[in-house]
Motif scaffolding. Structure first.
Motif, PDB file in Angstrom:
ATOM      1  N   VAL A  77     -10.426 -43.611 -22.043  1.00 41.45           N
ATOM      2  CA  VAL A  77     -11.189 -42.362 -21.969  1.00 41.45           C
ATOM      3  C   VAL A  77     -10.459 -41.199 -22.669  1.00 41.45           C
ATOM      4  O   VAL A  77     -11.091 -40.315 -23.250  1.00 41.45           O
ATOM      5  N   ARG A  81     -11.553 -37.672 -24.849  1.00 41.29           N
ATOM      6  CA  ARG A  81     -11.234 -36.322 -24.366  1.00 41.29           C
ATOM      7  C   ARG A  81     -10.436 -35.546 -25.404  1.00 41.29           C
ATOM      8  O   ARG A  81     -10.694 -34.360 -25.651  1.00 41.29           O
ATOM      9  N   ASP A  99     -22.123 -40.794 -23.337  1.00 43.27           N
ATOM     10  CA  ASP A  99     -21.512 -41.246 -22.085  1.00 43.27           C
ATOM     11  C   ASP A  99     -21.487 -40.111 -21.050  1.00 43.27           C
ATOM     12  O   ASP A  99     -21.119 -38.980 -21.375  1.00 43.27           O
ATOM     13  N   MET A 100     -21.844 -40.438 -19.811  1.00 43.40           N
ATOM     14  CA  MET A 100     -21.885 -39.397 -18.776  1.00 43.40           C
ATOM     15  C   MET A 100     -20.496 -38.843 -18.468  1.00 43.40           C
ATOM     16  O   MET A 100     -20.347 -37.647 -18.200  1.00 43.40           O
ATOM     17  N   GLY A 101     -19.480 -39.709 -18.513  1.00 44.70           N
ATOM     18  CA  GLY A 101     -18.127 -39.237 -18.260  1.00 44.70           C
ATOM     19  C   GLY A 101     -17.666 -38.264 -19.337  1.00 44.70           C
ATOM     20  O   GLY A 101     -17.024 -37.249 -19.048  1.00 44.70           O
ATOM     21  N   ASP A 104     -19.588 -34.992 -18.879  1.00 46.07           N
ATOM     22  CA  ASP A 104     -19.059 -34.237 -17.734  1.00 46.07           C
ATOM     23  C   ASP A 104     -17.760 -33.537 -18.116  1.00 46.07           C
ATOM     24  O   ASP A 104     -17.549 -32.360 -17.795  1.00 46.07           O
TER      25      ASP A 104
ATOM     26  N   ALA B 127     -14.241 -42.488 -15.746  1.00 44.81           N
ATOM     27  CA  ALA B 127     -14.764 -41.115 -15.687  1.00 44.81           C
ATOM     28  C   ALA B 127     -16.255 -41.128 -15.363  1.00 44.81           C
ATOM     29  O   ALA B 127     -16.748 -40.335 -14.551  1.00 44.81           O
ATOM     30  N   THR B 128     -16.970 -42.046 -15.991  1.00 43.52           N
ATOM     31  CA  THR B 128     -18.413 -42.156 -15.745  1.00 43.52           C
ATOM     32  C   THR B 128     -18.668 -42.632 -14.315  1.00 43.52           C
ATOM     33  O   THR B 128     -19.567 -42.128 -13.635  1.00 43.52           O
ATOM     34  N   TRP B 131     -18.133 -39.775 -11.983  1.00 37.48           N
ATOM     35  CA  TRP B 131     -19.295 -38.890 -12.048  1.00 37.48           C
ATOM     36  C   TRP B 131     -20.447 -39.462 -11.216  1.00 37.48           C
ATOM     37  O   TRP B 131     -21.060 -38.767 -10.402  1.00 37.48           O
ATOM     38  N   MET B 132     -20.720 -40.757 -11.414  1.00 41.88           N
ATOM     39  CA  MET B 132     -21.836 -41.388 -10.713  1.00 41.88           C
ATOM     40  C   MET B 132     -21.614 -41.373  -9.202  1.00 41.88           C
ATOM     41  O   MET B 132     -22.551 -41.147  -8.424  1.00 41.88           O
ATOM     42  N   ARG B 134     -20.000 -39.148  -7.525  1.00 43.95           N
ATOM     43  CA  ARG B 134     -20.265 -37.782  -7.036  1.00 43.95           C
ATOM     44  C   ARG B 134     -21.758 -37.497  -6.913  1.00 43.95           C
ATOM     45  O   ARG B 134     -22.170 -36.622  -6.174  1.00 43.95           O
ATOM     46  N   GLN B 135     -22.571 -38.241  -7.655  1.00 45.06           N
ATOM     47  CA  GLN B 135     -24.024 -38.044  -7.595  1.00 45.06           C
ATOM     48  C   GLN B 135     -24.683 -38.973  -6.577  1.00 45.06           C
ATOM     49  O   GLN B 135     -25.906 -39.079  -6.544  1.00 45.06           O
TER      50      GLN B 135
END
Lengths: 332, 308
Positions: A77, A81, A99-101, A104, B127-128, B131-132, B134-135
């Motif tokens: 990751v 970043r 990607d959602m990460g 975010d 990281a994803t 995030w998931m 937390r949702q």
């Protein structure tokens, strides 16, 4: 009427300057690694090159969009970043993410930079798009190439962000960001490595009878007669046989390229904010030709003049063209 | 105690257009005989198929629950049309504890109510997953192409957050989905007038290269691997890095027998070579693969070196 910005491919610093000079409203590009979906040898930017590119583009009023549109595998990751940090430091105008990460991280760390949702996120409904808008503050969505114009018009009414659509270039058939065909045959992933049918795995073999087969990692993707022009072995554009199709057929799609030049007025009317030209892997002269032609076309349409599209038809290099899903549901 | 003792076996949703009757028979046997802990139900691939088998859903759920299985309802992978948006929203808004979501439209409708993340959601990294979580995600199924090293890191992150972690260990891998139906296309039709030709291919329609190597399988809008993923030998590794659930995808073979092979291997009741042979006997001519897990071309079969 929407602004109808022209978003142009910049695979190299030279292509970027060419696109800027030809009248691009924005260019999109990526770093020389897996953080973007065109991670091909010889393409893309070092951080220093991107710094120069941003200065050059901004001096001419052109925006720079940085593609960070792949999916980091766990453990890697940080590369994404760092790419975002570098892009923010160099002053890019937006990040294109999937990607959602990654989304975010950027929303938290670089909230001043616009987020665009990549086609690789495959957000094809108002609800999916609203998810990204509400959770990450996405300002623009690049729509998958699967909606008709009336459907785009409806989506536009139901979402709080801008719409960007592809208008020209390679015509992807699979839902982007959900395709592991390349990884299945080659061991390199479109989502994680940013490659699709990598050149390093491509081979052309001519048989004694003059037929040519195009292969990917040793698999025959297509076969051509002595008089046919051999195409690149992209898995979703190959010819295969099936139980009901003993003669090889294009099981997914023919090797056509997308050309929506004739639909530009309707797309503008549907509320599309930005038109995207595919082709970061294409040459400088290709970029110059396509961007110049579309610049004139868009300017003509916005000024209420009939646009001359003849130049654009010539640019497809004799390849078959399609309006894909945009014109009719029968495409499906 | 073996590290695999606590590992749960799940049965993924049926990817193909099996008839209502075939599905009823299939789930009756699964309920009565298959040593799986959790069963995913629902149409994930094509919204046109759903009306055929949805009326049976309440009975199927009841039957499986009576047999002690946890039932999870899975949502569509591709959501574009009105009926797909409605189906996704209806499912996500159900007052049920176990929903697996396969499209961001489902996440939108579900909000922060608990849910599982399906294999089409692209949970590739820590990281994803964070995030998931937390949702409201309680469980995540990792993408089929994720290599073992990344699975280990993703699984640890998910476990630290209290999430269940699932990996597909059997059946064809989903390689792509599309807005276009390739089954209809093969028969000279379009998705709107497909006449459900996909029903003829209970295990998908093979695509063969011009030099006669079968490489892919078409299932409506989905393209799958020709080979069956088989991670029997990798199961102890998966369990040891924190993977809590192992998914068997329904294929047109004796799935009760398949589940038994995997259960026996998890319980260390069978020797790994015997288990592999048993699986081959059940599945016939099909090729097995584990290339994705080993970071190589997905179709490949990599032999595990015996631990020293």
């Amino acid at each position: 009427m929407s602004l109808a910005e022209l978003i142009c491919p910049a695979g190299t610093p030279a292509a970027l300057r060419t696109a800027v000079d030809a009248g691009a409203d924005a260019v999109y590009c990526g770093f020389q690694d897996a953080t973007n979906a065109r991670n091909f040898p010889g393409l893309n930017f070092t951080p220093d090159e991107l710094a120069d590119a941003v200065v050059y583009a901004h001096a001419k009023g052109t925006k720079v969009l940085l593609a960070l549109n792949t999916y980091p595998p766990a453990g890697k990751v940080d590369l994404w970043r760092q790419a975002a940090d570098t892009g923010a430091r160099l002053g890019v105008d937006a990040f294109i993410v999937a990607d959602m990460g990654v989304a975010d991280y950027i929303a938290q760390t670089h909230p001043q930079v616009r987020l665009h949702l990549s086609v690789q996120a495959a957000a094809s409904s108002p609800e999916a798009i609203r998810y990204y808008c509400e959770r990450f503050g996405v300002k623009r969505v690049v729509l998958p190439r699967i909606l008709t114009i009336p459907e785009i018009k409806q989506v536009r009414k139901d979402i709080p962000c801008e719409i960007e659509t592809f208008i020209f270039g390679n015509h992807g058939l699979m839902v982007e960001g959900r395709c592991s065909l390349t990884n299945y045959l080659t061991g390199q992933s479109t989502n994680m490595d940013g490659v699709c049918s990598p050149a390093s795995d491509v081979e052309y073999k001519r048989d004694a009878d003059g037929t040519m087969s195009s292969q990917l990692a040793g698999f025959t993707i297509d076969c051509f007669g002595p008089d046919e022009k051999a195409g690149y072995p992209t898995i979703c554009k190959g010819r295969y046989t099936a139980p009901h199709r003993p003669d090889a057929y294009y099981a997914f799609e023919e090797p056509v390229s997308l050309n929506l030049s004739r639909l530009l007025p309707e797309l503008i009317d549907a509320g599309v904010h930005a038109f995207k030209i595919e082709g970061r892997q294409r040459s400088k002269s290709y970029v110059r030709g396509v961007v110049t032609a579309f610049r004139h076309a868009v300017d003509d349409i916005r000024a209420g003049r009939p646009a001359d599209m003849a130049n654009l038809v010539a640019l497809t290099e004799g390849q078959k063209q399609t309006q894909g899903a945009f014109e009719t549901k029968k495409w499906r | 105690m073996a590290v695999t003792d606590m590992t749960k076996l799940t049965l993924g949703p049926i990817a193909y257009h099996w008839s209502a009757e075939e599905r009823r028979d299939f789930y009756a046997r699964i309920a009565d005989e298959a040593p799986v802990d959790e069963v995913y139900l629902g149409e994930v691939i094509c919204s046109k198929r759903a009306p055929f088998h949805e009326p049976d859903l309440p009975d199927t759920i009841a039957r499986l629950e009576r047999a002690g299985k946890t039932v999870v309802l899975s949502s569509l992978a591709e959501v574009m049309l009105k009926r797909e948006r409605k189906a996704t929203a209806d499912l996500a808004e159900m007052d049920a504890p176990e929903i697996e979501i396969n499209n961001a439209a489902g996440l939108y409708a579900r909000g922060d109510r608990p849910h599982r993340i399906g294999p089409f959601m692209n949970a590739y990294n820590e990281a994803t997953i964070a995030w998931m979580a937390r949702q409201g995600a309680s469980h995540v199924c990792l993408p089929a192409e994720l290599p073992g090293e990344a699975i280990a890191i993703a699984a640890k992150a998910a476990r630290d957050l209290g999430l269940g972690v699932e990996v597909q260990v059997f059946g064809r891998a989903s390689l792509a989905v599309s807005a276009r139906c390739y089954h209809a296309r093969a028969h000279g039709r379009t998705k709107d007038n497909c006449q459900f030709v996909c029903e003829d291919d209970a295990d998908g329609m093979p695509l063969c290269t011009t030099d006669e190597r079968v490489i892919l399988r078409v299932n409506g809008i989905q393209t799958q691997s020709e080979s069956y993923v088989d991670l029997l030998p990798e199961m102890p590794q998966l369990a040891s890095v924190g993977v809590t659930h192992l998914r068997l995808m329904p294929q047109a073979v004796d799935m009760v027998a398949v589940a038994q092979v995997f259960r026996d291997a998890l319980d260390e009741k069978s020797d790994s070579r015997d288990a592999e042979q048993a699986l081959k006997d059940i599945c016939g001519d099909v090729a097995f693969s584990n290339g994705f897990y080993h970071g190589q071309a997905g179709y490949r079969r990599i032999a595990l070196t015996t631990a020293s």
